[in-house]
Motif scaffolding. Structure first.
Motif, PDB file in Angstrom:
ATOM      1  N   PHE A   1      15.698  -0.982  -5.102  1.00 34.80           N
ATOM      2  CA  PHE A   1      15.393  -2.381  -5.910  1.00 34.80           C
ATOM      3  C   PHE A   1      14.081  -2.674  -5.296  1.00 34.80           C
ATOM      4  O   PHE A   1      13.093  -2.851  -5.776  1.00 34.80           O
ATOM      5  N   GLU A   2      13.705  -2.633  -3.844  1.00 32.29           N
ATOM      6  CA  GLU A   2      13.490  -3.652  -2.614  1.00 32.29           C
ATOM      7  C   GLU A   2      11.894  -2.378  -2.712  1.00 32.29           C
ATOM      8  O   GLU A   2      11.128  -3.370  -2.767  1.00 32.29           O
ATOM      9  N   ASP A   3      12.360  -0.909  -2.773  1.00 30.76           N
ATOM     10  CA  ASP A   3      10.584  -0.645  -2.607  1.00 30.76           C
ATOM     11  C   ASP A   3      10.343  -0.693  -4.427  1.00 30.76           C
ATOM     12  O   ASP A   3       8.284  -0.839  -3.878  1.00 30.76           O
ATOM     13  N   LEU A   4      10.821  -0.917  -5.440  1.00 30.83           N
ATOM     14  CA  LEU A   4      10.126  -0.553  -6.710  1.00 30.83           C
ATOM     15  C   LEU A   4       9.883  -2.101  -6.267  1.00 30.83           C
ATOM     16  O   LEU A   4       8.043  -2.388  -7.306  1.00 30.83           O
ATOM     17  N   LYS A   5      10.120  -3.130  -6.084  1.00 31.58           N
ATOM     18  CA  LYS A   5      10.068  -4.376  -6.273  1.00 31.58           C
ATOM     19  C   LYS A   5       8.813  -4.897  -5.984  1.00 31.58           C
ATOM     20  O   LYS A   5       7.349  -5.261  -6.349  1.00 31.58           O
ATOM     21  N   SER A   6       8.222  -4.166  -4.233  1.00 35.54           N
ATOM     22  CA  SER A   6       6.984  -4.385  -3.412  1.00 35.54           C
ATOM     23  C   SER A   6       6.154  -3.474  -4.443  1.00 35.54           C
ATOM     24  O   SER A   6       4.606  -4.148  -3.381  1.00 35.54           O
ATOM     25  N   LYS A   7       6.033  -3.135  -4.760  1.00 32.25           N
ATOM     26  CA  LYS A   7       5.184  -2.364  -5.544  1.00 32.25           C
ATOM     27  C   LYS A   7       4.554  -2.201  -6.780  1.00 32.25           C
ATOM     28  O   LYS A   7       3.512  -2.304  -7.900  1.00 32.25           O
ATOM     29  N   VAL A   8       5.214  -3.424  -7.532  1.00 28.74           N
ATOM     30  CA  VAL A   8       4.901  -3.782  -9.183  1.00 28.74           C
ATOM     31  C   VAL A   8       4.450  -5.232  -8.432  1.00 28.74           C
ATOM     32  O   VAL A   8       3.265  -6.058  -9.082  1.00 28.74           O
TER      33      VAL A   8
END
Length: 137
Positions: free
Chosen positions: A130-137
């Protein structure tokens, strides 16, 4: 890219070089009946912009897709249906031009059959993802 476009069956349909049963057409989008349907009313919606995968298509060329899918579903009268878009051979894409399937599901034998290989959840890994994806969107 031009060579791939010249050989693309969907680009030929857009240009009128190959006949199709056109259902809806806008300046950026074309919808037509699938000639190898999974069920009655199975249709394809394609952006007129050539791109193999969804990420290759500019946003403005995707704006009509869901409103057209909604119109087609209403036209078929389907109460149950799938909207499907595949990217890459491993994900069952056979034509390298983005296309969305509208597939009525009238009964168990017709329409789309799906396997859903659900994975066990590790909440710590899910939070990290979640944290990884959230930082990229």
């Amino acid at each position: 890219m031009a060579g791939k476009m010249a050989a693309c069956i969907f680009c030929k349909i857009i240009k009128g070089e190959i006949p199709s049963f056109k259902l809806v057409e806008t300046d950026k989008t074309l919808a037509f009946l699938d000639i190898n349907p999974l069920s009655r009313g199975h249709a394809l919606i394609i952006p007129k912009f050539h791109g193999a995968k969804l990420a290759d298509i500019p946003d403005e060329h995707l704006a009509d897709i869901l409103p057209i899918a909604k119109k087609l579903v209403k036209a078929t009268g389907a109460e149950e249906y799938n909207i499907l878009q595949n990217n890459g051979r491993g994900a069952h894409q056979l034509v390298d031009h983005v296309h969305f399937h509208v597939i009525p599901k009238p009964n168990e034998k017709e329409g789309l059959g799906i396997s859903w290989p659900q994975q066990p959840t590790d909440m710590d890994k899910l939070k990290a993802l979640f944290e990884d994806l959230k930082s990229k969107v």
